[in-house]
Design an enzyme around this catalytic site. Structure first.
Site, short mmCIF file in Angstrom:
data_model
loop_
_atom_site.label_atom_id
_atom_site.label_comp_id
_atom_site.label_asym_id
_atom_site.label_seq_id
_atom_site.Cartn_x
_atom_site.Cartn_y
_atom_site.Cartn_z
N SER A 109 2.76 7.35 -1.63
CA SER A 109 3.47 8.21 -0.71
C SER A 109 2.63 9.46 -0.39
O SER A 109 1.49 9.36 0.05
CB SER A 109 4.85 8.55 -1.28
N ASP A 154 2.51 2.05 -0.61
CA ASP A 154 3.58 2.16 0.37
C ASP A 154 3.52 3.44 1.20
O ASP A 154 4.49 4.19 1.30
CB ASP A 154 4.96 2.05 -0.30
N HIS A 176 9.95 1.52 -1.56
CA HIS A 176 8.93 2.56 -1.43
C HIS A 176 8.27 2.83 -2.78
O HIS A 176 7.04 2.98 -2.86
CB HIS A 176 9.59 3.82 -0.88
#
Length: 325
Positions: A148, A172, A302
């Site tokens: 992230s 992700d 995620h």
């Protein structure tokens, strides 16, 4: 991002039980490394010997310090960067499964790292500090992997300090992430910063993570929050302006940084709805970096390191192993 990620696997939420009540004094005095056994037990890992882990820190610009967890003996083979509003413990289960020397950083303004006076944690703004920490503690690492927000920081480090990033792994995330894709995460991060008790901060975390076990979420909050002298609780991360801008931050300019990276690039994409990587992002990655590999991780959203830590560990083991091929 995903500040509530508990560094543990997904699973059905535990039912409310008075036996699960948390003693605030116990929380205040918790030993961060004493919780690693819980991580191992939840995924069925057997630890023949206690893991070798120590907290270290490096001085960066302005006399601030970047903190990290150094795992194993010998030079770190891998550097792990967590998401926004997380901390190095998000990687605990992955690190246990990998059983390789590695360095998991607390990004500036997170965990045990110092906050910046200007509260600016935009990826290009912290890339030099992160590079300084990597150069001091893991200069020969075979790969830098970021999830992230940490993935976007890793992109900037790779573009600006290519000698430190031999392989780049993105968990992700691409520069195509926007407010709409990350709306639940932004909603959580933009919420209250002060809580009357540990139970209150845990309850909010549970509400935003209904598929996670209460035990893993409790562990995550212990790592990511701290008690205040007046008895309230607050997050360890700086609620600075970078991810609280109206409409959310725009990362599109970082596509140019990713395009400039010399190192091989691998994107690990979660396939649950909570992933923030869309097909349009994968298409843009292919246009910008035709050499990039995309690895889909099923049954993961995620937070792949939380949903499928053993699978991610296997994939990262392969990534590091490629350096010896």
């Amino acid at each position: 991002m995903d500040p509530a990620d508990p560094a543990g696997p997904a699973g059905p939420a535990d039912p409310a039980d008075p036996a699960d009540a948390v003693d605030p004094v116990e929380c205040e005095e918790y030993d961060e490394l004493a919780l690693l056994g819980e991580n191992a037990e939840e995924v069925g890992l057997t630890l023949a010997t206690p893991p070798i882990v120590e907290r270290v820190s490096v001085e960066v610009s302005g006399g601030r310090r970047v903190s990290a967890l150094r795992w194993g003996e010998g030079p770190p083979e891998l550097v792990l960067l967590h998401g926004g509003a997380q901390n190095a413990h998000t990687w605990d289960t992955v690190a246990l499964a990998l059983d390789r020397p590695l360095l998991a950083l607390d990004l500036p303004g997170h965990g045990h790292s110092d906050w910046k006076p200007d509260h600016d944690y935009w990826p290009p703004s912290v890339a030099d500090d992160v590079a300084t920490a990597i150069a001091a503690s893991a200069p020969a690492a075979d790969a830098v992997v970021g999830m992230s927000w940490g993935g976007l920081v890793a992109v900037c480090v790779a573009a600006r300090h290519p000698a430190l990033v031999r392989r780049l792994g993105l968990v992700d995330v691409t520069p195509g992430v926007d407010h709409a894709k990350a709306e639940p995460i932004v909603e959580f991060i933009s919420g209250p910063q002060s809580f009357a008790s540990f139970d209150e901060i845990l309850e909010r975390t549970i509400a935003f993570n209904p598929t996670r076990s209460v035990s893993s979420l409790r562990r995550g909050v212990l790592h990511n929050a701290r008690p205040v002298e007046d008895g309230t609780w607050t997050w360890r991360w700086d609620p600075g302006r970078s991810w609280r801008e109206e409409g959310g931050p725009d990362f599109a300019s970082l596509w140019d940084e990713l395009e400039a990276v010399d190192a091989p690039v691998v994107l690990y994409r979660g396939r649950r709805d909570s992933s923030v990587v869309g097909d349009d992002d994968v298409a843009e990655l292919a246009r910008r970096r035709p050499d990039a590999r995309v690895v889909d991780v099923v049954d993961a959203g995620h937070s792949i390191q939380g949903d499928q830590p053993l699978e991610l560990a296997r994939l990262l083991d392969e990534l590091v192993g490629e350096c010896g091929d």
